[in-house]
Design a protein around this motif. Sequence first.
Motif, PDB file in Angstrom:
ATOM      1  N   PRO A   1      23.296  77.890  -5.845  1.00  0.00           N
ATOM      2  CA  PRO A   1      24.624  78.204  -5.271  1.00  0.00           C
ATOM      3  C   PRO A   1      24.779  77.725  -3.830  1.00  0.00           C
ATOM      4  O   PRO A   1      25.832  77.188  -3.458  1.00  0.00           O
ATOM      5  CB  PRO A   1      24.694  79.739  -5.367  1.00  0.00           C
ATOM      6  CG  PRO A   1      23.778  80.081  -6.495  1.00  0.00           C
ATOM      7  CD  PRO A   1      22.650  79.084  -6.405  1.00  0.00           C
ATOM      8  N   LYS A   2      23.744  77.903  -3.037  1.00  0.00           N
ATOM      9  CA  LYS A   2      23.803  77.458  -1.642  1.00  0.00           C
ATOM     10  C   LYS A   2      23.892  75.936  -1.552  1.00  0.00           C
ATOM     11  O   LYS A   2      24.622  75.393  -0.715  1.00  0.00           O
ATOM     12  CB  LYS A   2      22.564  77.947  -0.880  1.00  0.00           C
ATOM     13  CG  LYS A   2      22.468  79.458  -0.742  1.00  0.00           C
ATOM     14  CD  LYS A   2      21.193  79.847  -0.005  1.00  0.00           C
ATOM     15  CE  LYS A   2      21.040  81.348   0.101  1.00  0.00           C
ATOM     16  NZ  LYS A   2      19.766  81.717   0.786  1.00  0.00           N
ATOM     17  N   TRP A   3      23.149  75.252  -2.427  1.00  0.00           N
ATOM     18  CA  TRP A   3      23.166  73.785  -2.389  1.00  0.00           C
ATOM     19  C   TRP A   3      24.556  73.264  -2.753  1.00  0.00           C
ATOM     20  O   TRP A   3      25.074  72.360  -2.091  1.00  0.00           O
ATOM     21  CB  TRP A   3      22.121  73.219  -3.345  1.00  0.00           C
ATOM     22  CG  TRP A   3      21.970  71.721  -3.237  1.00  0.00           C
ATOM     23  CD1 TRP A   3      21.107  71.045  -2.425  1.00  0.00           C
ATOM     24  CD2 TRP A   3      22.712  70.724  -3.949  1.00  0.00           C
ATOM     25  NE1 TRP A   3      21.257  69.682  -2.582  1.00  0.00           N
ATOM     26  CE2 TRP A   3      22.251  69.458  -3.511  1.00  0.00           C
ATOM     27  CE3 TRP A   3      23.728  70.771  -4.900  1.00  0.00           C
ATOM     28  CZ2 TRP A   3      22.763  68.254  -3.993  1.00  0.00           C
ATOM     29  CZ3 TRP A   3      24.259  69.576  -5.379  1.00  0.00           C
ATOM     30  CH2 TRP A   3      23.765  68.332  -4.936  1.00  0.00           C
TER      31      TRP A   3
ATOM     32  N   THR B   1      30.655  77.561  -9.968  1.00  0.00           N
ATOM     33  CA  THR B   1      31.160  78.157 -11.202  1.00  0.00           C
ATOM     34  C   THR B   1      31.549  77.119 -12.244  1.00  0.00           C
ATOM     35  O   THR B   1      31.714  77.447 -13.418  1.00  0.00           O
ATOM     36  CB  THR B   1      32.374  79.047 -10.895  1.00  0.00           C
ATOM     37  OG1 THR B   1      33.349  78.272 -10.174  1.00  0.00           O
ATOM     38  CG2 THR B   1      31.964  80.250 -10.060  1.00  0.00           C
ATOM     39  N   ASP B   2      31.722  75.862 -11.827  1.00  0.00           N
ATOM     40  CA  ASP B   2      32.139  74.818 -12.765  1.00  0.00           C
ATOM     41  C   ASP B   2      30.964  74.233 -13.541  1.00  0.00           C
ATOM     42  O   ASP B   2      31.151  73.352 -14.382  1.00  0.00           O
ATOM     43  CB  ASP B   2      32.850  73.679 -12.009  1.00  0.00           C
ATOM     44  CG  ASP B   2      34.172  74.146 -11.394  1.00  0.00           C
ATOM     45  OD1 ASP B   2      34.686  75.183 -11.858  1.00  0.00           O
ATOM     46  OD2 ASP B   2      34.650  73.485 -10.467  1.00  0.00           O
ATOM     47  N   LEU B   3      29.755  74.711 -13.269  1.00  0.00           N
ATOM     48  CA  LEU B   3      28.567  74.064 -13.818  1.00  0.00           C
ATOM     49  C   LEU B   3      28.009  74.806 -15.023  1.00  0.00           C
ATOM     50  O   LEU B   3      28.249  75.997 -15.214  1.00  0.00           O
ATOM     51  CB  LEU B   3      27.501  73.960 -12.731  1.00  0.00           C
ATOM     52  CG  LEU B   3      27.966  73.134 -11.515  1.00  0.00           C
ATOM     53  CD1 LEU B   3      27.045  73.379 -10.361  1.00  0.00           C
ATOM     54  CD2 LEU B   3      28.026  71.665 -11.849  1.00  0.00           C
ATOM     55  N   LYS B   4      27.249  74.080 -15.816  1.00  0.00           N
ATOM     56  CA  LYS B   4      26.623  74.655 -16.993  1.00  0.00           C
ATOM     57  C   LYS B   4      25.536  75.656 -16.584  1.00  0.00           C
ATOM     58  O   LYS B   4      24.878  75.502 -15.561  1.00  0.00           O
ATOM     59  CB  LYS B   4      25.965  73.566 -17.845  1.00  0.00           C
ATOM     60  CG  LYS B   4      26.935  72.602 -18.505  1.00  0.00           C
ATOM     61  CD  LYS B   4      26.148  71.596 -19.337  1.00  0.00           C
ATOM     62  CE  LYS B   4      27.072  70.592 -20.000  1.00  0.00           C
ATOM     63  NZ  LYS B   4      26.310  69.598 -20.803  1.00  0.00           N
ATOM     64  N   ILE B   5      25.380  76.663 -17.398  1.00  0.00           N
ATOM     65  CA  ILE B   5      24.263  77.590 -17.196  1.00  0.00           C
ATOM     66  C   ILE B   5      23.012  76.923 -17.742  1.00  0.00           C
ATOM     67  O   ILE B   5      22.997  76.441 -18.881  1.00  0.00           O
ATOM     68  CB  ILE B   5      24.514  78.919 -17.912  1.00  0.00           C
ATOM     69  CG1 ILE B   5      25.741  79.614 -17.312  1.00  0.00           C
ATOM     70  CG2 ILE B   5      23.286  79.822 -17.831  1.00  0.00           C
ATOM     71  CD1 ILE B   5      26.125  80.893 -18.013  1.00  0.00           C
ATOM     72  N   GLY B   6      21.969  76.869 -16.929  1.00  0.00           N
ATOM     73  CA  GLY B   6      20.764  76.161 -17.340  1.00  0.00           C
ATOM     74  C   GLY B   6      19.630  77.073 -17.732  1.00  0.00           C
ATOM     75  O   GLY B   6      19.825  78.247 -18.029  1.00  0.00           O
ATOM     76  N   MET B   7      18.438  76.519 -17.708  1.00  0.00           N
ATOM     77  CA  MET B   7      17.233  77.277 -18.047  1.00  0.00           C
ATOM     78  C   MET B   7      16.612  77.876 -16.786  1.00  0.00           C
ATOM     79  O   MET B   7      16.708  77.293 -15.705  1.00  0.00           O
ATOM     80  CB  MET B   7      16.228  76.360 -18.752  1.00  0.00           C
ATOM     81  CG  MET B   7      16.689  75.885 -20.114  1.00  0.00           C
ATOM     82  SD  MET B   7      15.415  74.892 -20.963  1.00  0.00           S
ATOM     83  CE  MET B   7      15.566  73.350 -20.045  1.00  0.00           C
ATOM     84  N   ARG B   8      15.969  79.002 -16.961  1.00  0.00           N
ATOM     85  CA  ARG B   8      15.343  79.696 -15.837  1.00  0.00           C
ATOM     86  C   ARG B   8      13.828  79.744 -16.010  1.00  0.00           C
ATOM     87  O   ARG B   8      13.342  79.954 -17.116  1.00  0.00           O
ATOM     88  CB  ARG B   8      15.907  81.116 -15.695  1.00  0.00           C
ATOM     89  CG  ARG B   8      17.397  81.140 -15.446  1.00  0.00           C
ATOM     90  CD  ARG B   8      17.928  82.553 -15.261  1.00  0.00           C
ATOM     91  NE  ARG B   8      19.371  82.537 -15.098  1.00  0.00           N
ATOM     92  CZ  ARG B   8      19.992  82.349 -13.934  1.00  0.00           C
ATOM     93  NH1 ARG B   8      19.260  82.183 -12.826  1.00  0.00           N
ATOM     94  NH2 ARG B   8      21.304  82.354 -13.854  1.00  0.00           N
TER      95      ARG B   8
END
Length: 323
Positions: free
Chosen positions: A230-232, A241-248
Amino acid sequence: MGNTNCGLSDFHVVKAARQIIVFRCIEEKNYAMKFDILLKAIVYFDAVMRNGSATVAAEQLFVTPGAVAQQIRKLEASLGVTLFTRAIRKLHPTQVAFSYWEQVRPALLQLDTASLTLRNRTNDEIRVSLPPALANSWFARRIPALTRDDPQLKLHLNASTDLLDGEQDTFDIAVRHCDGHAPGLTAELLLPGEVMVYCSPSYRSALRLFEVSDLVKATLLYTTSHANWPKWFAHAGLPHTDLKIGMRFDQSELAIDAARRSQGVVLTSPWLVEDALEQNQLVQLFDTSLSVGKDYYLVHRQNAPLHESADRLRQWLLKTSHL
């Protein structure tokens, strides 16, 4: 001359003197035994006070909680005071305990420092602690040069991200990702803590990732301990918020490995991907970098001077980090 034996024969004087000597020897032996027991109990007491738990103290001392409780009772009996109030599986320090701990703590630290200083004089082995990802990448990459420049160094490496305690930890030198403020420790900046975006060459080509806005097509690889996406994006001017949810991932190494396997883009430190970049397994996307407010610091205890070989390693690391 008058009789100075108060009417006692020489035999009785000698016998009395021998008894006094015997009694003194017994008293001294008993005192030594009591002191040994008391010192052990104080160490257990200190562990409970530091950790706030008899169970944690027992784990640290490699004994059972029952053994800790027994030593606490012995200390209370010896001192004639109540140091803890008892609850179910819990010890609550009394005000007397806090006052006593404040007095004995400096003495324990002095004993620990004296022992560590003596060990450092007689043992050239250097105990080094680093975060696992940095140990397996930045440091491992430089070990051949270190052994070539100083072949006499003897290293004992420990991979850990645990918080450091300048009073209790037994390392000689450590590297930690932190803000540089560590009580009881001397901290020197080793590496800046910026992060950048990386992915495999094939992943970049397949998704045509050439602009920051192209990341809306990408899968983000998150590291839970370094949640800087988020900071980047805020720094780059793109809504997160426009980005895909990825792997953690719990570890940076796992996220970096996933990026090498074309499973997404990773935001990480350039110090952790030097080999992957050199071998063309990863490429850097964009020039945007983010300073995360934490850097890699070289730390060591303030109250224990580094022995000669450890200081050589310290100087070598600081010199290498600026090359």
